[in-house]
Design a protein around this motif. Structure first.
Motif, short mmCIF file in Angstrom:
data_model
loop_
_atom_site.label_atom_id
_atom_site.label_comp_id
_atom_site.label_asym_id
_atom_site.label_seq_id
_atom_site.Cartn_x
_atom_site.Cartn_y
_atom_site.Cartn_z
N VAL A 253 0.66 -1.55 0.05
CA VAL A 253 0.19 0.24 0.09
C VAL A 253 1.16 1.24 0.11
CG1 VAL A 253 -1.16 1.45 1.00
CG2 VAL A 253 -1.93 -0.91 1.06
N GLU A 254 1.82 1.52 1.37
CA GLU A 254 2.60 2.56 0.97
C GLU A 254 3.87 2.65 -0.60
OE1 GLU A 254 5.04 5.20 2.10
OE2 GLU A 254 3.43 4.32 3.67
N VAL A 258 -0.82 -2.05 -3.94
CA VAL A 258 -1.84 -2.14 -3.43
C VAL A 258 -3.06 -0.71 -3.57
CG1 VAL A 258 -2.90 -3.41 -2.04
CG2 VAL A 258 -0.99 -4.15 -3.12
N ASP A 259 -4.13 -1.56 -3.24
CA ASP A 259 -5.00 -0.31 -3.11
C ASP A 259 -5.02 -1.02 -1.44
OD1 ASP A 259 -7.17 1.96 -3.98
OD2 ASP A 259 -8.12 1.01 -3.13
N PHE A 260 -4.75 -0.03 -0.19
CA PHE A 260 -5.88 0.18 0.32
C PHE A 260 -7.11 -0.81 0.79
CE2 PHE A 260 -8.67 1.91 4.06
CZ PHE A 260 -7.79 1.11 5.08
N MET A 266 -10.15 -7.68 3.72
CA MET A 266 -8.87 -8.60 4.19
C MET A 266 -9.39 -8.62 5.24
SD MET A 266 -5.15 -9.25 2.38
CE MET A 266 -5.29 -9.52 0.53
N LEU A 267 -8.97 -7.77 6.31
CA LEU A 267 -9.25 -7.31 7.94
C LEU A 267 -10.67 -7.18 8.71
CD1 LEU A 267 -6.15 -5.16 8.39
CD2 LEU A 267 -5.77 -7.37 8.22
N LYS A 345 1.67 -13.01 -5.00
CA LYS A 345 1.01 -13.33 -6.36
C LYS A 345 1.41 -11.94 -6.85
CE LYS A 345 -2.41 -17.08 -6.49
NZ LYS A 345 -3.68 -17.04 -6.39
N GLN A 346 0.79 -10.51 -5.81
CA GLN A 346 0.90 -9.27 -6.20
C GLN A 346 1.46 -8.35 -6.46
OE1 GLN A 346 -1.96 -8.51 -8.12
NE2 GLN A 346 -2.85 -10.38 -8.38
N ILE A 347 2.69 -8.65 -4.95
CA ILE A 347 3.82 -7.72 -4.65
C ILE A 347 5.08 -9.00 -4.24
CG2 ILE A 347 4.63 -6.93 -2.33
CD1 ILE A 347 2.03 -6.92 -1.40
N ILE A 348 5.10 -10.06 -4.49
CA ILE A 348 6.45 -10.49 -4.38
C ILE A 348 7.02 -10.63 -5.79
CG2 ILE A 348 7.54 -12.43 -4.13
CD1 ILE A 348 5.99 -13.09 -0.99
#
Length: 440
Positions: A253-254, A258-260, A266-267, A345-348
């Motif tokens: 997100v930072e 990824v959108d917040f 998820m949380l 999938k989206q970050i690494i």
């Protein structure tokens, strides 16, 4: 296994056994020894997920390790109180001692990681797999497995226990309880019960020390070169899982990968109570993330402690298999599983991260080409005069005393890996460019 032995305050290298003074026990001193070490300081410039970040708000190995140690301390303290209430703890052990053990083990859990994160591990393994036969033919199968399955956990155990990190035998001379709680994979590469995972806790060079730790804490031997885990390893592992699963997405997100709302969605299912009106009015994403993180971690801690205490008997008999999170009540295991999958999938696999990791392979290949050739020359030399000029200069860079003439090739390779794994991302990249004439 029993808690009396599992929580042994005796120190590796001394056999001195004393819990110590209230408020600063020998277990608390373990934490101090780790946090004041140069190896720990260098984690501030080592990759957590995003290599060489331009944004100082994302996590490094150092900030990740500090956060894992905080979660670990809370888990240790809460479990300690529950075991104390149940009459399971020895009379000499306070709940705070268990907190200090888990905190110290968690603080050091990544201390052996090479530069560039897991990409660095893969690059080192690949170099030895692809090396010309003369570089590896004299190694035993067990030694060859150490190098081609190179692991930051084994490097960490070597760093914590190697005489080069202190004046005396035993390295940092940590307590047996802390060392056993640190060893996530209490087996060698050759003795691993899960060889396909390429995870192990000690090189052949240090396996006798792992055996000493296992004997002192009463770990059950399961194979000629394998033991069952110390129960507190599961708390360290859970703390690590909680942090990297959630924090990796926070960093995403930072970095605007990824959108917040993805993290928020998820949380929120894991938060049972209604959110305060202030949360809905808040427009600052960082403050909203901080609020949500606190709520999730509070619930996770309670669930993990309940799971640990409920399975205490299986943990003490060495029969426990799997991860503590999988037995946690509530939606938390699903949350962590979903977060890990999304992160992978989206970050690494983010394009920029992949580009930098490809560069990491080139940097480490340059360093290992130069340093391992030096190890080869030193191994075959009979005097300083036999060593080529360039190899002699590299030997001075690493430390002449650490690379004695005629030493075994395996021992020299481990010294090389000590040096390389201790590098920060920046230093490794800069030195590789210098050695390679700026070609990377």
């Amino acid at each position: 296994m029993n808690w009396q032995k599992l929580l042994s305050p005796a120190r590796l290298g001394t056999r001195h056994s004393s819990v110590g003074a209230f408020g600063r026990s020998d277990f608390h001193k373990d934490y101090d020894r780790i946090i004041f070490s140069a190896a720990f300081r260098r984690l501030q410039r080592k990759t957590q997920v995003h290599p060489l970040p331009e944004n100082d708000n994302v996590h490094t190995r150092l900030t990740h390790s500090l956060e894992v140690s905080c979660i670990g301390r809370s888990l240790g303290l809460m479990v300690g109180h529950r075991l104390h209430e149940n009459g399971s703890l020895p009379a000499s052990i306070e709940p705070d001692h268990m907190a200090a053990i888990v905190q110290a083990a968690a603080l050091s859990h990544d201390i052996g990681n090479p530069p560039f994160g897991h990409a660095g591990e893969y690059a080192i393994r690949q170099w030895f797999e692809d090396a010309a036969p003369e570089y590896t033919s004299s190694l035993s199968p067990e030694q060859f497995a150490d190098l081609t399955t190179y692991e930051g956990n084994a490097q960490g155990f070597r760093l914590l226990t190697n005489k080069r990190t202190g004046l005396y035998d035993g390295g940092m001379r940590l307590t047996y309880a802390t060392l056993a709680s640190f060893i996530k994979y209490p087996w060698s590469a050759a003795g691993s019960p899960f060889p396909q995972k390429k995870k192990f806790g000690a090189f052949q060079k240090e396996f006798a020390l792992l055996e000493e730790v296992a004997e002192a804490t009463g770990l059950i031997r399961t194979h000629a070169q394998a033991f069952c885990r110390h129960p507190l390893v599961y708390l360290v592992e859970a703390a690590d899982d909680v942090c990297y699963a959630l924090i990796d997405i926070e960093d995403g997100v930072e970095l605007e990968l990824v959108d917040f709302t993805v993290l928020e969605n998820m949380l929120l299912p894991c938060i049972s109570e209604d959110l305060p009106a202030d949360y809905h009015r808040e427009t600052n994403i960082s403050r909203k993330i901080s609020f949500l993180r606190g709520k999730i971690i509070t619930g996770l801690l309670d669930a993990l402690v309940d799971a640990f205490v409920a399975n205490e008997e299986a943990l003490l008999t060495g029969e426990w298999k799997g991860e503590l999170l999988a037995s946690a009540n509530g939606p938390y295991n699903e949350l962590i599983t979903t977060a890990k999958s999304f992160s992978e999938k989206q970050i690494i696999l983010n394009r920029r991260k992949v580009q930098i990791e490809v560069g990491a392979f080139a940097h480490l290949e340059t360093l290992l080409d130069t340093f391992c050739r030096t190890a080869f020359d030193v191994h075959h030399a009979t005097s300083d005069a036999d060593i080529p000029y360039r190899a002699g200069r590299v030997r001075e860079l690493i430390g002449t005393d650490a690379m004695p003439i005629g030493a075994s090739l395996y021992d020299l390779y481990l010294v090389i890996l000590d040096y390389v794994s201790g590098m920060t991302d920046d230093f490794a990249a800069r030195l590789a460019r210098d050695i390679g004439g700026g070609q990377h």
